[in-house]
Design an enzyme around this catalytic site. Structure first.
Site, PDB file in Angstrom:
ATOM      1  N   ASN A 202     -28.460  27.223  11.977  1.00  0.00           N
ATOM      2  CA  ASN A 202     -28.920  26.511  13.176  1.00  0.00           C
ATOM      3  C   ASN A 202     -29.507  27.517  14.160  1.00  0.00           C
ATOM      4  O   ASN A 202     -28.867  28.499  14.498  1.00  0.00           O
ATOM      5  CB  ASN A 202     -27.744  25.779  13.825  1.00  0.00           C
ATOM      6  CG  ASN A 202     -28.201  24.790  14.869  1.00  0.00           C
ATOM      7  OD1 ASN A 202     -29.084  25.083  15.674  1.00  0.00           O
ATOM      8  ND2 ASN A 202     -27.608  23.615  14.865  1.00  0.00           N
ATOM      9  N   CYS A 207     -30.203  21.281  14.380  1.00  0.00           N
ATOM     10  CA  CYS A 207     -29.473  20.550  13.336  1.00  0.00           C
ATOM     11  C   CYS A 207     -30.213  19.268  12.962  1.00  0.00           C
ATOM     12  O   CYS A 207     -30.120  18.801  11.839  1.00  0.00           O
ATOM     13  CB  CYS A 207     -28.058  20.243  13.779  1.00  0.00           C
ATOM     14  SG  CYS A 207     -27.960  19.507  15.403  1.00  0.00           S
ATOM     15  N   HIS A 454     -25.060  15.936  17.736  1.00  0.00           N
ATOM     16  CA  HIS A 454     -25.141  16.754  16.528  1.00  0.00           C
ATOM     17  C   HIS A 454     -25.629  15.885  15.382  1.00  0.00           C
ATOM     18  O   HIS A 454     -25.268  14.709  15.289  1.00  0.00           O
ATOM     19  CB  HIS A 454     -23.751  17.312  16.244  1.00  0.00           C
ATOM     20  CG  HIS A 454     -23.719  18.291  15.110  1.00  0.00           C
ATOM     21  ND1 HIS A 454     -24.549  19.383  15.055  1.00  0.00           N
ATOM     22  CD2 HIS A 454     -22.967  18.330  13.976  1.00  0.00           C
ATOM     23  CE1 HIS A 454     -24.301  20.053  13.932  1.00  0.00           C
ATOM     24  NE2 HIS A 454     -23.352  19.429  13.264  1.00  0.00           N
ATOM     25  N   ASP A 471     -23.918  20.076   6.769  1.00  0.00           N
ATOM     26  CA  ASP A 471     -23.729  20.228   8.211  1.00  0.00           C
ATOM     27  C   ASP A 471     -24.106  21.656   8.596  1.00  0.00           C
ATOM     28  O   ASP A 471     -23.281  22.565   8.600  1.00  0.00           O
ATOM     29  CB  ASP A 471     -22.263  19.937   8.559  1.00  0.00           C
ATOM     30  CG  ASP A 471     -22.030  19.906  10.063  1.00  0.00           C
ATOM     31  OD1 ASP A 471     -22.945  20.270  10.819  1.00  0.00           O
ATOM     32  OD2 ASP A 471     -20.921  19.520  10.484  1.00  0.00           O
TER      33      ASP A 471
END
Length: 1116
Positions: A202, A207, A454, A471
């Site tokens: 990131n 993200c 997020h 993630d």
């Protein structure tokens, strides 16, 4: 992802920020809370039970009277851990409320502790809970980062405004929702080893991009097409989107660790500011696909984007009573489906193809048939092999004039059948032989609120039963429930614990699906194809192989770093090259001299042989000096190495020279030259010999340069070496020169004259000192030069600053640059800017400082002579900027500062229009003066009309300003100031008449509670004693000009403290209202309940000058 990097305590604006841990005493008792204490699985990549979660509510009384910088809540327990909320009531060095979640017992926890939590913090709006402000994040807490949260949670101006509803009776209500996950060493987790896949790093808030890139990468047909886009070995990834994407996909396929996306974002033409702005997945998806489609034209993969993602639908309008039909075919790459009011994907498709009736006032103009009743709708001609469904989780709320997130429950199936109910979604010309049965490939999730949050993705790359969560850098195996049911959104009811307050409350799930990708069953073998090395261009494989080797080499270097040291060797050539160009103070920038990477065990004498090979200077002619950092922060050669020291190893020598354990040894190589300019042996040095370095200054050229070094005797005098210095400078031997010692330059310059007639020892000169000299100037000629002597020149250099000036209207672009001194006064700065702009009056320049954190102008401009020096304008907390913003005003700034500027919305008495007027008057003026000024600007219904000024917020009237009120303290930043004519009926109120508030409202049910939501324009109404609702309705309808059919649907209610009491036509309205002229906004009003279809007025509340969100752009 919300930007959550640790930052300085005084970070400003909309930055999320860590508060470093401070020593805390743990004398709080845990507070009883409703919690869901289920055991979390210890490894996140295995299927897990619901983790422990809890909501904690903290009521803070007498909030405005808190006089502590920090304020802690009671301790509450979630997941067996003690937590508390930390707030800064007046802001953590910002003009916002600062709020963090804190590990309450961090001081007493064992060494190496850590815990991971997802949490949200909220300030509750006690009037309308819908307007509560909530922010979400997640963090791994540890001893170094024991608190985490939001430095700029909400503006203090908004918080302390009693009418906003956040502070009621001086009580603030704060909520925390905490979900605790127990994990085994988060950082040691190896995604590749555990799952076979790697994540993406990131860059700050990327993200949203990472989740999309992973989804596209895991469509192998798409990946193969990207690999087959033509690129060459001469392309640079940072300048070529195809090559950057090929490189990224290759690394995702073959790398063992997470992959960086910087090359790709650079190829988009993004600067770091773009990377730190959170954007929209759908927007990026469309822009990226359009770019790739364009770049694929004329190549072997032309048309891939259309083949994968393009479907077609038909818009139709069909007349009911005549034989006329109009159709239009349109293509789509993704479909936007409604979430609000739909229980699942099928309900959204039903809504998508819903037939609209065009009748009554809304009849359709059919070409030769005139106005006709008709049906209007959409049907699908064909669906694409890869169906991308964008779920409309974000919608515009007209009543709040803002975007809101829809967290409602919304289901989506593993298999989606779009042929169901005999193909009800398909148009007549659709190919019915093609089976539109789809299987779910990926679920993109958004966790958080409308202003940030997020993104991550659940993907099953091969369409097997195994799902994976991507993630950012972390990839974990997940079960189907996690990917589907848990992403439906909605609310859930946690269990309650016996003995605690057992009133059930619902958790809103702030994490929910935002985009779905389905793959057609009949196409899945083609789309989930094999992609191997042969699909990747040779030059790309070579390039990435080389990159990998370099990476391995650096890794090896890092692993062996403890065996090596860096030796930096400065020579006379370096001093001559750098002084006057790169540097003026001291002697050399060590980062720009020759570096040697040497094994610590190597004897220094062997190193000298390497130096001989590098510089062509025989070993016997080399003499090395150690550098020393002096107490005044200067860095000078201190003493030569002894013959004994030169027999030691390099590592031992580094320890001698450097008390600080860094990996570098800095040396000065002294080389003496003979008459033939060839190296000779260095002279023998006694304690009486001092090595001095000399710089020459030319005031005419404003140039300082290095001219050499000399050994002098400590008992000698400067007068004895003047002829040698003149020779160095190219002067006549008897030229009169002045000498100065350059002593230090931080924090201020110290440069003092040297008495030529006293000894060097008496002048306290020692090895490594710097002497600057220049021609002596006659007193009368000193005025010819800006900087006539060495001290004044060094003072100038020390304070000079190149400032980048930008127009406030274009805050991202430099207009011009000016070299200035940091000591310039306010007047000096604006005068230079005015000169640059060709402006006669510098006082019409207004400057605004730069915020180093947000990379935007500060909200408030610099006041006239509000700072002493340029340095004050450029300083922002602990950082210095080189950017200033300017405006050219129409009147001088001192005059403007004496004025108050108000934006007033004038509501015309008879026309349905609002015009915003900017009123500028002296601060001591009154509301009456504003009204008089306004009368000269607006169109009145008749010449004698009287005006009044109102304060309006959230569709309610808060105040009628008395004409004698001073305007200095009126705030139009949050409120709308409304001016309107006073109706005649209000001027002649009878003794029993009432003036009441009338507001529009609608009802909404949220979290099982009915809420009243106001909208539209509020107004006053005179009601007479004994007047019935039926009589009042006639006047209201006439005033608002509502058609009978619409007005018949309206309901009327008396509202007190937000509770409606519905009225009948026969009710006497005046009996409900107390005998007061005007009521407080939260007290009593007549409510008009109807749907919010009032046309929106063409204005908005004045917002902060620089809050904006840029659309996603890919520039290349």
């Amino acid at each position: 992802m919300t930007v959550m990097t640790p930052a300085p305590i005084d970070q400003q604006e909309d930055e999320e920020m860590l508060v470093p841990h401070s020593d805390l005493t743990d004398n709080h008792q845990p507070m009883e809370v409703v919690s869901q204490a289920e055991n979390a699985n210890t490894v996140e990549n295995q299927p897990v039970e619901d983790p422990p979660s809890s909501r904690f509510t903290w009521k803070i009384d007498n909030f405005s009277r808190l006089n502590t910088k920090k304020h802690y809540s009671d301790v509450f327990v979630v997941g067996g851990y003690k937590w508390r909320i930390l707030i800064f009531p007046k802001g953590n060095n910002v003009d916002h409320l600062s709020m963090y979640l804190d590990v309450a017992d961090s001081a007493s926890l064992p060494y190496g502790w850590s815990r991971y939590a997802q949490f949200s913090l909220a300030v509750v709006n006690q009037i309308h809970s819908k307007y509560s402000i909530r922010k979400d994040t997640q963090h791994q807490f540890n001893a170094r980062e024991s608190d985490w949260g939001f430095t700029s949670f909400m503006p203090l101006g908004e918080l302390y405004d009693p009418c906003r509803g956040y502070l009621v009776n001086d009580t603030l209500v704060v909520e925390a929702e905490v979900v605790v996950r127990k994990i085994v060493d988060y950082w040691a987790y190896d995604s590749k080893k555990e799952t076979g896949y790697v994540g993406l790093k990131n860059q700050g808030a990327t993200c949203y991009m990472n989740s999309l890139l992973q989804t596209l990468y895991h469509i192998p047909y798409f990946r193969k097409a990207v690999y087959h886009m033509p690129t060459t070995e001469n392309d640079m990834p940072s300048g070529s989107i195809p090559l950057a994407l090929q490189s990224l996909f290759y690394k995702l396929q073959y790398s063992d660790s997470s992959v960086a996306t910087k090359e790709l974002t650079k190829s988009f033409g993004w600067d770091t500011y773009d990377s730190f702005m959170q954007h929209d997945v759908q927007e990026l998806n469309r822009v990226l696909c359009e770019k790739l489609e364009d770049k694929m034209k004329g190549t072997v993969v032309e048309g891939t984007i259309q083949q994968l993602f393009e479907g077609h639908h038909m818009n139709y309008i069909e007349c009911i009573n005549v034989d006329y039909k109009s159709t239009r075919k349109e293509s789509f790459y993704d479909l936007q489906l409604d979430v609000k009011g739909c229980r699942d994907v099928y309900a959204s498709f039903d809504k998508y193809v819903e037939v609209e009736r065009l009748e009554g006032d809304n009849k359709y103009q059919a070409e030769q048939y005139g106005l006709q009743d008709a049906k209007k709708g959409v049907l699908f001609i064909d669906f694409p092999p890869v169906l991308q469904l964008q779920l409309k989780r974000f919608e515009y709320d007209f009543m709040r004039d803002t975007m809101v997130k829809i967290n409602d429950r919304y289901e989506f199936p593993l298999q989606l059948d779009l042929d169901q109910d005999d193909g009800k979604y398909l148009s007549p010309e659709a190919d019915r032989s093609l089976r539109n049965l789809y299987t779910l490939h990926s679920v993109l999730v958004h966790s958080g609120g409308v202003h940030g949050g997020h993104y991550y993705a659940y993907i099953r790359p091969t369409l097997s039963d195994q799902w994976y969560k991507f993630d950012d850098e972390r990839v974990t195996k997940e079960d189907m429930k996690k990917a589907l049911e848990e992403q439906y959104g909605g609310e859930e009811l946690p269990q309650t614990n016996p003995g605690f307050n057992s009133t059930p409350f619902k958790f809103t799930k702030y994490s929910n699906a935002y985009m779905l990708v389905y793959i057609r069953e009949s196409d899945k073998d083609k789309i989930i194809c094999n992609v191997d090395e042969k699909d990747i261009a040779e030059h790309l494989r070579e390039r990435l192989k080389k990159e990998q080797e370099e990476k391995e080499h650096k890794k090896k270097e890092k692993a062996e770093a403890h065996l090596y040291t860096i030796i930096k060797v400065a020579r006379d050539d370096d001093l001559a090259e750098q002084i006057g160009k790169d540097i003026c103070f001291d002697l050399v920038d060590h980062d720009k001299v020759r570096s040697f990477h040497i094994q610590k065990q190597m004897p220094f004498n062997v190193f000298k042989e390497e130096v001989a090979r590098e510089f062509g200077i025989p070993v016997q002619f080399q003499r090395f000096w150690l550098w020393a950092k002096r107490q005044n922060h200067t860095y000078r050669p201190n003493r030569p190495l002894t013959p004994l020291e030169e027999t030691h190893s390099v590592g031992a020598l580094k320890e001698v020279s450097n008390k600080v354990h860094n990996a570098e040894l800095k040396l000065f190589l002294e080389v003496e030259l003979g008459l033939d300019l060839r190296p000779i042996a260095p002279p023998y040095k006694t304690k009486e010999d001092i090595l001095l370095f000399f710089k020459h200054y030319d005031p005419e050229k404003e140039e300082l340069c290095y001219v050499g070094r000399l050994f002098v005797k400590s008992a000698g005098k400067p007068i004895e070496i003047l002829s040698r210095l003149n020779k160095m400078a190219g002067y006549a031997p008897d030229e009169e020169i002045n000498l100065y010692e350059e002593i230090k330059f931080e924090p201020s310059v110290m440069c003092e004259p040297i008495d030529k007639k006293i000894t060097f020892r008496a002048s306290q000169l020692e090895d490594g000192d710097i002497v600057c000299f220049q021609k002596s100037l006659p007193v009368e000629s000193t005025n010819q030069y800006r900087y006539p002597d060495v001290p004044s020149f060094l003072e100038y250099v020390h304070n000079r600053q190149v400032v980048h000036f930008r127009s406030l209207e274009k805050p991202k672009e430099d207009d011009f640059c000016l070299e200035m001194s940091r000591l310039y006064t306010y007047d000096d700065v604006v005068e230079r800017v005015a000169q640059q702009l060709g402006l006669d009056d510098p006082s019409k320049i207004r400057l605004t400082s730069h915020n180093c954190y947000s990379q935007q102008p500060k909200p408030q401009p610099i006041k006239y002579r509000g700072v002493d020096h340029l340095s004050d304008m450029l300083f922002h907390y602990n950082q210095t900027s080189d950017i200033l913003y300017f405006e050219v005003l129409d009147i001088p700034l001192p005059e403007l500062q004496g004025l108050k500027t108000l934006k007033v919305a004038f509501h015309h008495a008879t026309k349905d229009e609002v015009v915003i007027h900017t009123i500028r008057l002296p601060k001591q003026s009154t509301v009456g003066d504003v009204i008089n000024e306004l009368k000269t600007k607006v169109e009145l219904s008749h010449p004698d009309a009287e005006l009044r000024l109102l304060e309006v917020l959230y569709h309610k009237i808060y105040k009628i300003f008395p004409p004698n009120e001073k305007i200095e303290n009126i705030n139009d930043q949050y409120w709308t100031l409304r001016a309107e004519e006073i109706p005649e009926e209000e001027k002649n109120l009878g003794p029993n008449d009432r003036l009441i508030h009338v507001y529009h409202f609608t009802k909404e049910t949220a979290q099982n509670q009915m809420q009243i939501l106001n909208f539209g324009e509020p107004f006053f109404l005179v009601i007479h004693e004994g007047e019935t609702l039926a009589e009042i309705k006639v006047r209201i309808q006439r005033k608002l000009q509502v058609p009978d059919e619409e007005f018949a649907k309206w309901k009327f209610a008396f509202l007190s403290l937000g509770r409606p009491e519905y009225l009948q036509d026969s009710d006497i309205v005046s009996s409900r209202f107390q005998r007061r002229d005007v009521y407080g906004a939260w007290e009593q009003y007549l409510g008009l309940e109807h749907s919010d279809n009032i046309p929106k007025r063409a204005y908005a509340i004045n917002q902060n000058r620089h809050t904006f969100e840029k659309p996603v752009k890919i520039y290349n």
